[in-house]
Design an enzyme around this catalytic site. Structure first.
Site, PDB file in Angstrom:
ATOM      1  N   LYS A  90       0.831  -1.208   0.000  1.00  0.00           N
ATOM      2  CA  LYS A  90       0.000   0.000   0.000  1.00  0.00           C
ATOM      3  C   LYS A  90       0.866   1.259   0.000  1.00  0.00           C
ATOM      4  CE  LYS A  90      -4.060   1.966   2.291  1.00  0.00           C
ATOM      5  NZ  LYS A  90      -4.086   2.690   3.580  1.00  0.00           N
ATOM      6  N   LYS A 135      -2.517 -13.777   9.007  1.00  0.00           N
ATOM      7  CA  LYS A 135      -3.326 -14.169   7.840  1.00  0.00           C
ATOM      8  C   LYS A 135      -2.370 -14.484   6.697  1.00  0.00           C
ATOM      9  CE  LYS A 135      -4.100  -9.274   6.807  1.00  0.00           C
ATOM     10  NZ  LYS A 135      -5.077  -8.182   6.851  1.00  0.00           N
ATOM     11  N   ASP A 158      -2.374  -9.917  13.499  1.00  0.00           N
ATOM     12  CA  ASP A 158      -2.582  -9.794  12.055  1.00  0.00           C
ATOM     13  C   ASP A 158      -2.172 -11.070  11.318  1.00  0.00           C
ATOM     14  OD1 ASP A 158      -1.812  -7.103   9.679  1.00  0.00           O
ATOM     15  OD2 ASP A 158      -3.528  -8.426   9.955  1.00  0.00           O
ATOM     16  N   THR A 181      -9.422  -7.220   5.919  1.00  0.00           N
ATOM     17  CA  THR A 181     -10.488  -8.213   5.955  1.00  0.00           C
ATOM     18  C   THR A 181     -10.835  -8.543   7.403  1.00  0.00           C
ATOM     19  OG1 THR A 181     -11.045 -10.506   5.534  1.00  0.00           O
ATOM     20  CG2 THR A 181      -8.707 -10.009   5.779  1.00  0.00           C
ATOM     21  N   LYS A 231      12.382  -2.563   1.538  1.00  0.00           N
ATOM     22  CA  LYS A 231      10.998  -2.078   1.445  1.00  0.00           C
ATOM     23  C   LYS A 231      11.044  -0.556   1.435  1.00  0.00           C
ATOM     24  CE  LYS A 231       6.436  -3.184   3.307  1.00  0.00           C
ATOM     25  NZ  LYS A 231       5.738  -4.127   4.209  1.00  0.00           N
ATOM     26  N   GLY A 258       4.252   1.450  -0.852  1.00  0.00           N
ATOM     27  CA  GLY A 258       5.451   1.483  -1.694  1.00  0.00           C
ATOM     28  C   GLY A 258       5.821   0.100  -2.171  1.00  0.00           C
ATOM     29  N   ASP A 266       4.713  -9.463   8.848  1.00  0.00           N
ATOM     30  CA  ASP A 266       3.961  -8.222   8.771  1.00  0.00           C
ATOM     31  C   ASP A 266       4.372  -7.199   9.816  1.00  0.00           C
ATOM     32  OD1 ASP A 266       1.589  -6.864   7.525  1.00  0.00           O
ATOM     33  OD2 ASP A 266       1.311  -6.578   9.671  1.00  0.00           O
ATOM     34  N   ASN A 295       0.238 -12.114   5.264  1.00  0.00           N
ATOM     35  CA  ASN A 295       1.350 -11.638   6.103  1.00  0.00           C
ATOM     36  C   ASN A 295       2.371 -12.717   6.361  1.00  0.00           C
ATOM     37  OD1 ASN A 295       0.181  -9.154   6.264  1.00  0.00           O
ATOM     38  ND2 ASN A 295      -0.900  -9.599   8.164  1.00  0.00           N
TER      39      ASN A 295
END
Ligand SMILES: O=C(O)c1cc(-c2cccc(F)c2)nc2ccccc12
Ligand SMILES: [Mg+2]
Length: 273
Positions: A24, A139, A137, A172, A43, A26, A155, A142
């Site tokens: 989201k 999921k 988080d 989500t 990143k 970069g 993540d 991640n």
């Protein structure tokens, strides 16, 4: 000094390679640190985007947490630096990429593969909880896969104590436990719930409370509307473990150390993880 220990890094320290993906805020690039030839993932986050989304404080805190965690199933953060426009995070490179892509490709995993992943995530979470870090988080998006096929929690959505309401707005709901969708206070047992959701999705290819509308997913979560489809065939031991994790009362969820002793994990997880 070790190749990636605390230093004042700059972009000139790295040769930049191919893009590995975009998030989201970069892009992530393959990179090589020039002195050590150490391969990393760089990143690149745009300050403007971070400011717009008012996440710069969250990012600082998560970087602080992540840089102190050392576990084979947690992606390393070696360091960071920034220039006029961007913040750069120097991350461990996970050679086999994103778990969710692998899950999409395979549709669902074998019981041995699922149990091996769940056991390694449980060990990583036991490590985090021991340091009073709640992940919140867990999921497929991640999770990354290392060169030897081992799972890495990747993540920056880590936080120690704050509850980021914005996150539940845009992300989500599927992986959130009842106490989070009902926005009541929560503890480390939220990660047990999410790991149970993940275990279900590894075995069936879809999360347990999936529904077309957010409101239906919300209702299925708070009612713990857990159903096991007839296909694919899944052992009763696996269903038993999932049923002990997806429990509304957070204090009654199977503790992570007990998960590692569950027959389904003992009989199916590859000890090397
Ligand atoms: O210009 C800065 O001082 C700056 C620093 C950092 C930052 C500093 C340490 C760790 C980290 F993850 C991020 N993040 C930003 C985000 C938006 C705008 C400016 C900044
Ligand atoms: Mg995330």
């Amino acid at each position: 000094a070790s190749a990636t220990e605390k230093r004042r890094w700059t972009l000139n320290d790295f040769d930049i390679g191919k893009p590995l993906g975009r998030g989201k805020f970069g892009h992530v690039y393959l990179a090589r640190e020039k002195r050590s030839n150490h391969i990393v993932a760089l990143k690149v986050l745009f300050k403007s985007q971070l400011q717009q989304s008012q996440v710069e404080h969250q990012l600082r805190r998560e970087v602080e947490i992540q840089s102190h965690l050392r576990h084979p199933n947690i992606l390393r953060l070696y360091g960071y630096f920034y220039d006029q426009k961007r913040v750069y995070l120097i991350l461990e490179y996970a050679a086999k990429g994103e778990l969710y892509k692998e899950l999409q490709k395979c549709k669902y995993f074998s019981e041995r593969r699922a149990a091996t992943y769940v056991a390694s995530l449980a060990r990583a979470l036991i490590y985090c909880h021991g340091k009073h870090v709640i992940h919140r988080d867990i999921k497929p998006e991640n999770l990354l896969i290392g060169a030897q096929g081992e799972l890495k929690i990747a993540d920056f959505g880590w936080s120690v104590h704050t509850f980021n309401r914005r996150r539940t707005m845009c992300g989500t709901l599927d992986y959130l436990p009842p106490e989070m969708v009902e926005s009541v206070e929560h503890d480390a047992s939220v990660d047990i719930w999410s790991l149970g959701v993940l275990c279900y999705e590894f075995l069936y290819g879809v999360p347990p409370f999936e529904a077309k509308e957010h409101s239906d997913t919300y209702r299925r979560i708070v009612q713990v509307d857990l159903k096991f489809p007839p296909k694919p065939i899944v052992s009763s031991a696996a269903k038993d473990l999932i049923s002990q994790m997806l429990v509304k009362d957070s204090s009654h969820r199977l503790p992570l150390h007990k998960l590692l002793e569950h027959p389904w994990i003992v009989q199916n997880a590859d000890p090397s993880g």
